[in-house]
Design a protein around this motif. Structure first.
Motif, PDB file in Angstrom:
ATOM      1  N   VAL A  12      15.142   6.523  -0.939  1.00  0.00           N
ATOM      2  CA  VAL A  12      15.803   7.198  -2.052  1.00  0.00           C
ATOM      3  C   VAL A  12      16.871   6.313  -2.693  1.00  0.00           C
ATOM      4  O   VAL A  12      17.201   6.474  -3.872  1.00  0.00           O
ATOM      5  CB  VAL A  12      16.417   8.531  -1.573  1.00  0.00           C
ATOM      6  CG1 VAL A  12      17.629   8.283  -0.679  1.00  0.00           C
ATOM      7  CG2 VAL A  12      16.765   9.430  -2.739  1.00  0.00           C
ATOM      8  N   LEU A  24      11.778   4.830  -5.953  1.00  0.00           N
ATOM      9  CA  LEU A  24      11.285   6.057  -5.327  1.00  0.00           C
ATOM     10  C   LEU A  24      10.346   6.799  -6.285  1.00  0.00           C
ATOM     11  O   LEU A  24       9.240   7.189  -5.920  1.00  0.00           O
ATOM     12  CB  LEU A  24      12.435   6.971  -4.922  1.00  0.00           C
ATOM     13  CG  LEU A  24      12.043   8.384  -4.447  1.00  0.00           C
ATOM     14  CD1 LEU A  24      11.125   8.332  -3.244  1.00  0.00           C
ATOM     15  CD2 LEU A  24      13.276   9.229  -4.141  1.00  0.00           C
ATOM     16  N   VAL A  72      11.988   7.599   3.593  1.00  0.00           N
ATOM     17  CA  VAL A  72      13.055   8.207   2.804  1.00  0.00           C
ATOM     18  C   VAL A  72      14.091   8.875   3.705  1.00  0.00           C
ATOM     19  O   VAL A  72      15.296   8.644   3.572  1.00  0.00           O
ATOM     20  CB  VAL A  72      12.472   9.240   1.818  1.00  0.00           C
ATOM     21  CG1 VAL A  72      13.584   9.939   1.046  1.00  0.00           C
ATOM     22  CG2 VAL A  72      11.499   8.572   0.856  1.00  0.00           C
ATOM     23  N   SER A 114      16.568   3.222  -3.345  1.00  0.00           N
ATOM     24  CA  SER A 114      15.944   2.093  -4.029  1.00  0.00           C
ATOM     25  C   SER A 114      15.710   2.471  -5.487  1.00  0.00           C
ATOM     26  O   SER A 114      15.852   3.620  -5.883  1.00  0.00           O
ATOM     27  CB  SER A 114      14.600   1.734  -3.376  1.00  0.00           C
ATOM     28  OG  SER A 114      13.633   2.731  -3.685  1.00  0.00           O
ATOM     29  N   SER A 166       7.146   4.922  -6.851  1.00  0.00           N
ATOM     30  CA  SER A 166       6.204   4.999  -5.731  1.00  0.00           C
ATOM     31  C   SER A 166       5.442   6.315  -5.743  1.00  0.00           C
ATOM     32  O   SER A 166       4.240   6.354  -5.452  1.00  0.00           O
ATOM     33  CB  SER A 166       6.938   4.805  -4.401  1.00  0.00           C
ATOM     34  OG  SER A 166       7.867   5.831  -4.143  1.00  0.00           O
ATOM     35  N   LEU A 175       5.830   4.879   0.106  1.00  0.00           N
ATOM     36  CA  LEU A 175       6.919   5.703  -0.407  1.00  0.00           C
ATOM     37  C   LEU A 175       8.228   4.962  -0.175  1.00  0.00           C
ATOM     38  O   LEU A 175       8.558   4.617   0.961  1.00  0.00           O
ATOM     39  CB  LEU A 175       6.937   7.050   0.308  1.00  0.00           C
ATOM     40  CG  LEU A 175       7.926   8.075  -0.229  1.00  0.00           C
ATOM     41  CD1 LEU A 175       7.561   8.491  -1.659  1.00  0.00           C
ATOM     42  CD2 LEU A 175       7.981   9.301   0.674  1.00  0.00           C
ATOM     43  N   ASP A 176       8.976   4.719  -1.252  1.00  0.00           N
ATOM     44  CA  ASP A 176      10.196   3.916  -1.152  1.00  0.00           C
ATOM     45  C   ASP A 176      11.424   4.767  -0.852  1.00  0.00           C
ATOM     46  O   ASP A 176      11.464   5.953  -1.183  1.00  0.00           O
ATOM     47  CB  ASP A 176      10.417   3.149  -2.457  1.00  0.00           C
ATOM     48  CG  ASP A 176       9.413   2.020  -2.636  1.00  0.00           C
ATOM     49  OD1 ASP A 176       9.056   1.401  -1.628  1.00  0.00           O
ATOM     50  OD2 ASP A 176       8.978   1.783  -3.769  1.00  0.00           O
TER      51      ASP A 176
END
Length: 364
Positions: A308, A313, A338, A310, A316, A305-306
């Motif tokens: 926010v 998000l 996140v 990036s 992912s 999970l990337d």
């Protein structure tokens, strides 16, 4: 008899809940589609028209919890106690069963009064489920459920929460213990020893495990590192799960993990080779390749999970969804990725993210 007033749209559920209750109740459909739009004047009119000759049989009147005004005028008109029921019709059966013990209100919806009872029932349901060892053992025979230590994880079990003690090797024993105790008190199902990226602290791992094991009790103790030496040290000292294996380190530690029967979280990366997939398609393909390579090992899949801030998000989250469509094994959803970079309402953000992917997951 309890008289329950509702509207056409809510009637089927209200009737279902009333029938579930042990109380004698009659459900009346007022001339409105939306129950919340009813007024005391309308309710008084409905009761006069349909129950004028049965008023002596009515002991209590319950009206929709969301009507705007209170119920004082209704109670005064008929000299019968009249209160607001629950906001959600699904809670009505509980309200009816507890009606003799609740202090119902003419202005406050009943669901606010039964919240503690709802919480108690929910916790009892979870406790009964978790303590049913025969059922647990049967569910663990299914392909998509696994054991991490003594904790069952997978599609047939509740969402599990893992809390990481970040940079654990640089903390004093006192701080290490305090953090673990805080996470446990906050409801963590697993405690994770977060190592330091780019460093080899493998010689300190036995002491970290020995310090934390008495604190975590029967909860799994895990380690967060990609360093094969640190993974080896942790596995040989009884760690319950490894975070993480990827396409760059799995070959070195896989035989040991299989020998010791220690599950691992998988990443679709190859950090040692400088590869981090970004598109959902690339993440899914890389994860499939790694899962296949780790055949025979119990694994949990983390599509990453990337943050926010990036560009990926949403990508992912799509990757998690797409991978779950083809592989139902447990997944790891790293909410901390996140939240730690958001200066905002942490409780609300955690709730939203947990709800985004609440099934089949281990949350961090």
């Amino acid at each position: 008899m309890i008289l329950i007033i509702t509207g056409h749209l809510a009637y089927p559920l209200v009737k279902e809940m009333a029938d579930k209750s042990k109380k004698e109740a009659v459900v009346h459909i007022a001339e409105t589609q939306v129950a919340a739009f009813l007024t005391p004047a309308q309710i008084i009119k409905e009761i006069h028209e349909h129950f004028e000759d049965r008023l002596d049989d009515i002991d209590l009147i319950l009206v929709p919890g969301l009507i705007r005004k209170d119920t004082f005028l209704i109670a005064e008109e008929f000299n019968i106690p009249c209160y607001k029921a629950s906001t959600d019709a699904a809670d009505l059966a509980m309200v009816l069963d507890l009606v003799d013990d609740l202090e119902l209100s003419q202005s406050t919806p009943a669901d606010k009064l039964v919240i503690e009872e709802k919480k108690k029932q929910a916790l009892k349901f979870i406790e009964d489920f978790e303590n049913d060892m025969e059922k647990r053992d049967e569910l663990l025979k299914k392909e998509n459920n696994i054991l991490v230590g003594n904790l069952p994880v997978g599609e047939d079990f509740p969402m599990r929460v893992l809390s990481e003690i970040a940079s654990a090797p640089i903390l004093s024993k006192e701080d290490l213990i305090k953090k673990a105790e805080f996470f446990i008190a906050s409801g963590a199902d697993m405690i994770d020893i977060g190592m330091i990226a780019g460093e080899d602290r493998s010689d300190e791992i036995p002491d970290l495990i020995d310090t934390l094991r008495p604190i975590v009790g029967d909860r799994p103790l895990t380690i967060d590192t990609l360093n094969p030496k640190e993974i080896e040290a942790a596995v040989n000292h009884g760690i319950d799960m490894v975070l993480s294996l990827d396409n760059g380190n799995y070959e070195e530690v896989l035989p040991l993990l299989k020998e010791k029967n220690v599950p691992a979280v998988l990443l679709p990366t190859n950090y040692s080779g400088g590869y981090v997939p970004h598109s959902p398609e690339d993440r899914v393909a890389s994860m499939q390749k790694l899962v296949e390579a780790c055949d025979g090992l119990e694994v949990i899949c983390d599509l990453i999970l990337d943050p926010v801030n990036s560009a990926s998000l949403v990508y992912s989250i799509i990757a998690f969804h797409d991978y779950h469509e083809i592989d139902k094994r447990p997944m790891f959803f790293g909410i901390g990725n996140v939240i730690e970079l958001m200066d905002t309402d942490s409780v609300g953000a955690n709730a939203v993210l947990a709800g985004t992917w609440c099934k089949h997951t281990l949350h961090s």
